[in-house]
Write a protein that holds these residues in place. Structure first.
Motif, PDB file in Angstrom:
ATOM      1  N   PRO A 114     -21.351-101.889 -96.103  1.00  0.00           N
ATOM      2  CA  PRO A 114     -22.501-102.632 -96.625  1.00  0.00           C
ATOM      3  C   PRO A 114     -22.364-104.146 -96.395  1.00  0.00           C
ATOM      4  CG  PRO A 114     -21.791-101.006 -98.222  1.00  0.00           C
ATOM      5  CD  PRO A 114     -20.736-101.065 -97.176  1.00  0.00           C
ATOM      6  N   LEU A 115     -21.191-104.686 -96.674  1.00  0.00           N
ATOM      7  CA  LEU A 115     -20.974-106.118 -96.471  1.00  0.00           C
ATOM      8  C   LEU A 115     -21.062-106.462 -94.988  1.00  0.00           C
ATOM      9  CD1 LEU A 115     -20.132-108.917 -97.594  1.00  0.00           C
ATOM     10  CD2 LEU A 115     -17.786-108.226 -97.134  1.00  0.00           C
ATOM     11  N   MET A 119     -23.560-109.114 -93.184  1.00  0.00           N
ATOM     12  CA  MET A 119     -22.986-110.220 -92.403  1.00  0.00           C
ATOM     13  C   MET A 119     -23.379-110.127 -90.931  1.00  0.00           C
ATOM     14  SD  MET A 119     -19.228-110.602 -94.159  1.00  0.00           S
ATOM     15  CE  MET A 119     -18.577-111.378 -92.737  1.00  0.00           C
ATOM     16  N   GLY A 120     -23.493-108.903 -90.405  1.00  0.00           N
ATOM     17  CA  GLY A 120     -23.934-108.734 -89.014  1.00  0.00           C
ATOM     18  C   GLY A 120     -25.363-109.202 -88.823  1.00  0.00           C
ATOM     19  N   GLY A 121     -26.220-108.910 -89.787  1.00  0.00           N
ATOM     20  CA  GLY A 121     -27.605-109.388 -89.710  1.00  0.00           C
ATOM     21  C   GLY A 121     -27.685-110.902 -89.777  1.00  0.00           C
ATOM     22  N   VAL A 122     -26.894-111.499 -90.659  1.00  0.00           N
ATOM     23  CA  VAL A 122     -26.867-112.966 -90.751  1.00  0.00           C
ATOM     24  C   VAL A 122     -26.327-113.573 -89.457  1.00  0.00           C
ATOM     25  CG1 VAL A 122     -25.813-114.916 -91.966  1.00  0.00           C
ATOM     26  CG2 VAL A 122     -26.761-113.014 -93.267  1.00  0.00           C
ATOM     27  N   GLY A 132     -29.334-106.688 -98.351  1.00  0.00           N
ATOM     28  CA  GLY A 132     -28.169-106.688 -99.233  1.00  0.00           C
ATOM     29  C   GLY A 132     -28.560-106.395-100.673  1.00  0.00           C
ATOM     30  N   ALA A 133     -29.699-106.940-101.123  1.00  0.00           N
ATOM     31  CA  ALA A 133     -30.172-106.654-102.480  1.00  0.00           C
ATOM     32  C   ALA A 133     -30.527-105.176-102.624  1.00  0.00           C
ATOM     33  CB  ALA A 133     -31.385-107.527-102.802  1.00  0.00           C
ATOM     34  N   VAL A 134     -31.155-104.603-101.598  1.00  0.00           N
ATOM     35  CA  VAL A 134     -31.521-103.184-101.650  1.00  0.00           C
ATOM     36  C   VAL A 134     -30.264-102.307-101.641  1.00  0.00           C
ATOM     37  CG1 VAL A 134     -32.659-101.337-100.347  1.00  0.00           C
ATOM     38  CG2 VAL A 134     -33.801-103.529-100.658  1.00  0.00           C
ATOM     39  N   LEU A 135     -29.284-102.660-100.801  1.00  0.00           N
ATOM     40  CA  LEU A 135     -28.037-101.900-100.776  1.00  0.00           C
ATOM     41  C   LEU A 135     -27.330-101.959-102.124  1.00  0.00           C
ATOM     42  CD1 LEU A 135     -26.581-102.836 -97.270  1.00  0.00           C
ATOM     43  CD2 LEU A 135     -27.407-100.603 -98.009  1.00  0.00           C
ATOM     44  N   ARG A 136     -27.332-103.128-102.733  1.00  0.00           N
ATOM     45  CA  ARG A 136     -26.666-103.304-104.039  1.00  0.00           C
ATOM     46  C   ARG A 136     -27.353-102.471-105.100  1.00  0.00           C
ATOM     47  NH1 ARG A 136     -23.234-103.276-107.341  1.00  0.00           N
ATOM     48  NH2 ARG A 136     -22.409-105.058-108.448  1.00  0.00           N
TER      49      ARG A 136
END
Length: 141
Positions: free
Chosen positions: A48-49, A53-56, A82-86
């Motif tokens: 997930p991280l 980070m890959g998208g950023v 990231g918010a959706v994954l969290r």
């Protein structure tokens, strides 16, 4: 009998509700465990991280290649992902920094603001919000 019970309780030290001045450990955030079992290699356990980070990183590469609006849009959408994954996953590895609510709020608000700014950037903004023009004219005078 009540005095005996009171005297028994008096021998126990009263615990303070304050945090200790010297901390010895850090509490793991909710959902801060591995995203995959320990049998997988380290990058797979933190997918997930790494996806955020890959998208950023992809967005920053687009910005460096002179596609500013699209690159910043990709960065904002990565934070929203990231918010959706969290929210959706019970365990997200190192994407969990604080409590679930705080992480979702932080990733969501930052992602939304970055997406909105990328859509409003000059020249030729893709969206136009009139009251923001007034705020800019008022503050830049």
């Amino acid at each position: 009998m009540a005095a005996e019970a009171h005297s028994e309780g008096a021998s126990e030290p009263q615990r303070s509700r304050r945090f200790p001045t010297l901390t010895r450990d850090t509490a793991r955030p909710e959902g801060g465990g591995r995203a995959a079992s320990g049998g997988y290699p380290a990058p797979a356990r933190q997918w997930p991280l790494l996806s955020v980070m890959g998208g950023v990183a992809a967005g920053l590469l687009l910005v460096a290649l002179d596609a500013f609006r699209i690159g910043v849009l990709v960065i904002g959408l990565s934070l929203l992902a990231g918010a959706v994954l969290r929210w959706a996953l019970p365990s997200v590895g190192m994407l969990a920094v604080r409590s679930r609510f705080t992480d979702m709020l932080t990733y969501g608000v930052l992602g939304f603001v970055i997406v909105m700014l990328s859509l409003m950037v000059q020249p030729k903004p893709w969206i136009h919000i009139p009251f923001l023009d007034d705020i800019v004219h008022f503050t830049v005078r």
